[in-house]
Design a protein around this motif. Sequence first.
Motif, PDB file in Angstrom:
ATOM      1  N   TRP A  35       7.138   6.096  -2.862  1.00 18.49           N
ATOM      2  CA  TRP A  35       5.972   6.262  -1.997  1.00 18.49           C
ATOM      3  C   TRP A  35       4.768   6.670  -2.832  1.00 18.49           C
ATOM      4  O   TRP A  35       4.855   7.535  -3.687  1.00 18.49           O
ATOM      5  N   LYS A  36       3.635   6.034  -2.571  1.00 22.38           N
ATOM      6  CA  LYS A  36       2.399   6.352  -3.293  1.00 22.38           C
ATOM      7  C   LYS A  36       1.656   7.540  -2.673  1.00 22.38           C
ATOM      8  O   LYS A  36       0.912   8.213  -3.368  1.00 22.38           O
ATOM      9  N   TYR A  37       1.843   7.755  -1.380  1.00 20.97           N
ATOM     10  CA  TYR A  37       1.007   8.715  -0.664  1.00 20.97           C
ATOM     11  C   TYR A  37       1.825   9.800   0.010  1.00 20.97           C
ATOM     12  O   TYR A  37       2.927   9.560   0.484  1.00 20.97           O
ATOM     13  N   ASP A  38       1.218  10.981   0.065  1.00 20.99           N
ATOM     14  CA  ASP A  38       1.817  12.112   0.769  1.00 20.99           C
ATOM     15  C   ASP A  38       1.522  12.028   2.269  1.00 20.99           C
ATOM     16  O   ASP A  38       2.327  12.471   3.087  1.00 20.99           O
ATOM     17  N   VAL A  39       0.347  11.486   2.592  1.00 26.75           N
ATOM     18  CA  VAL A  39      -0.111  11.441   3.980  1.00 26.75           C
ATOM     19  C   VAL A  39      -0.842  10.126   4.232  1.00 26.75           C
ATOM     20  O   VAL A  39      -1.581   9.636   3.379  1.00 26.75           O
ATOM     21  N   LEU A  40      -0.662   9.587   5.440  1.00 23.31           N
ATOM     22  CA  LEU A  40      -1.428   8.440   5.929  1.00 23.31           C
ATOM     23  C   LEU A  40      -2.303   8.920   7.075  1.00 23.31           C
ATOM     24  O   LEU A  40      -1.877   9.768   7.865  1.00 23.31           O
TER      25      LEU A  40
ATOM     26  N   TYR B  45       0.809  -1.212   0.000  1.00 22.03           N
ATOM     27  CA  TYR B  45       0.000   0.000   0.000  1.00 22.03           C
ATOM     28  C   TYR B  45       0.845   1.265   0.000  1.00 22.03           C
ATOM     29  O   TYR B  45       0.432   2.284  -0.546  1.00 22.03           O
ATOM     30  N   LEU B  46       2.028   1.209   0.586  1.00 25.27           N
ATOM     31  CA  LEU B  46       2.870   2.396   0.697  1.00 25.27           C
ATOM     32  C   LEU B  46       3.665   2.709  -0.561  1.00 25.27           C
ATOM     33  O   LEU B  46       3.898   3.875  -0.870  1.00 25.27           O
ATOM     34  N   LYS B  47       4.095   1.674  -1.291  1.00 23.24           N
ATOM     35  CA  LYS B  47       5.016   1.881  -2.412  1.00 23.24           C
ATOM     36  C   LYS B  47       4.431   1.409  -3.736  1.00 23.24           C
ATOM     37  O   LYS B  47       3.653   0.464  -3.786  1.00 23.24           O
ATOM     38  N   ASP B  48       4.854   2.076  -4.812  1.00 24.62           N
ATOM     39  CA  ASP B  48       4.463   1.634  -6.145  1.00 24.62           C
ATOM     40  C   ASP B  48       5.449   0.567  -6.636  1.00 24.62           C
ATOM     41  O   ASP B  48       6.378   0.186  -5.923  1.00 24.62           O
TER      42      ASP B  48
ATOM     43  N   PRO C  86      10.804   4.511   7.728  1.00 29.14           N
ATOM     44  CA  PRO C  86      11.409   5.198   6.581  1.00 29.14           C
ATOM     45  C   PRO C  86      10.443   6.163   5.898  1.00 29.14           C
ATOM     46  O   PRO C  86      10.854   7.203   5.381  1.00 29.14           O
ATOM     47  N   TYR C  87       9.163   5.848   5.903  1.00 25.61           N
ATOM     48  CA  TYR C  87       8.150   6.726   5.325  1.00 25.61           C
ATOM     49  C   TYR C  87       8.180   8.083   6.037  1.00 25.61           C
ATOM     50  O   TYR C  87       8.245   9.136   5.405  1.00 25.61           O
ATOM     51  N   ILE C  88       8.167   8.053   7.346  1.00 21.48           N
ATOM     52  CA  ILE C  88       8.205   9.285   8.144  1.00 21.48           C
ATOM     53  C   ILE C  88       9.547   9.981   7.990  1.00 21.48           C
ATOM     54  O   ILE C  88       9.605  11.208   7.823  1.00 21.48           O
ATOM     55  N   ASN C  89      10.625   9.212   8.032  1.00 17.92           N
ATOM     56  CA  ASN C  89      11.962   9.804   7.891  1.00 17.92           C
ATOM     57  C   ASN C  89      12.173  10.477   6.536  1.00 17.92           C
ATOM     58  O   ASN C  89      13.011  11.368   6.411  1.00 17.92           O
ATOM     59  N   ASP C  90      11.414  10.061   5.525  1.00 18.63           N
ATOM     60  CA  ASP C  90      11.484  10.697   4.211  1.00 18.63           C
ATOM     61  C   ASP C  90      10.625  11.955   4.134  1.00 18.63           C
ATOM     62  O   ASP C  90      10.485  12.551   3.070  1.00 18.63           O
ATOM     63  N   GLY C  91      10.039  12.355   5.256  1.00 22.60           N
ATOM     64  CA  GLY C  91       9.279  13.595   5.304  1.00 22.60           C
ATOM     65  C   GLY C  91       7.816  13.472   4.955  1.00 22.60           C
ATOM     66  O   GLY C  91       7.142  14.481   4.735  1.00 22.60           O
ATOM     67  N   ARG C  92       7.296  12.260   4.914  1.00 18.16           N
ATOM     68  CA  ARG C  92       5.881  12.050   4.622  1.00 18.16           C
ATOM     69  C   ARG C  92       5.054  12.306   5.877  1.00 18.16           C
ATOM     70  O   ARG C  92       5.547  12.236   6.992  1.00 18.16           O
TER      71      ARG C  92
END
Length: 100
Positions: free
Chosen positions: A57-62, A49-52, A85-91
């Motif tokens: 990353w597919k989404y800007d916000v969860l 769900y997170l990655k293509d 890693p999603y959060i650490n990438d600034g999402r």
Amino acid sequence: MAKYLLQVYPVAETKNQLKTWMETNGYGKGIIKVNSVSLSDFNANPNTYLKDSSGNWKYDVLYFGTWDDNGGKDLSQTSFNALIPYINDGRGVILGHDTL
């Protein structure tokens, strides 16, 4: 530019709640696109769900937390680890008060 949000819902009653509010009712002002997934499915394989297919990353916000006590459910260790890693990438991650 559109922003993409994934609602991770704990109970079926909330499946399209945010999508309706943001897209149909217009609160997203035409720039926020919402998809949803159950917390159970997200926990089973979060990167689906997170990655293509290219690993982006597919989404800007969860968004988590749309039901009292979050339906008595929580993140799995696998999904928690995928969020780091999603959060650490600034999402962005929004946690409703019932998730805390």
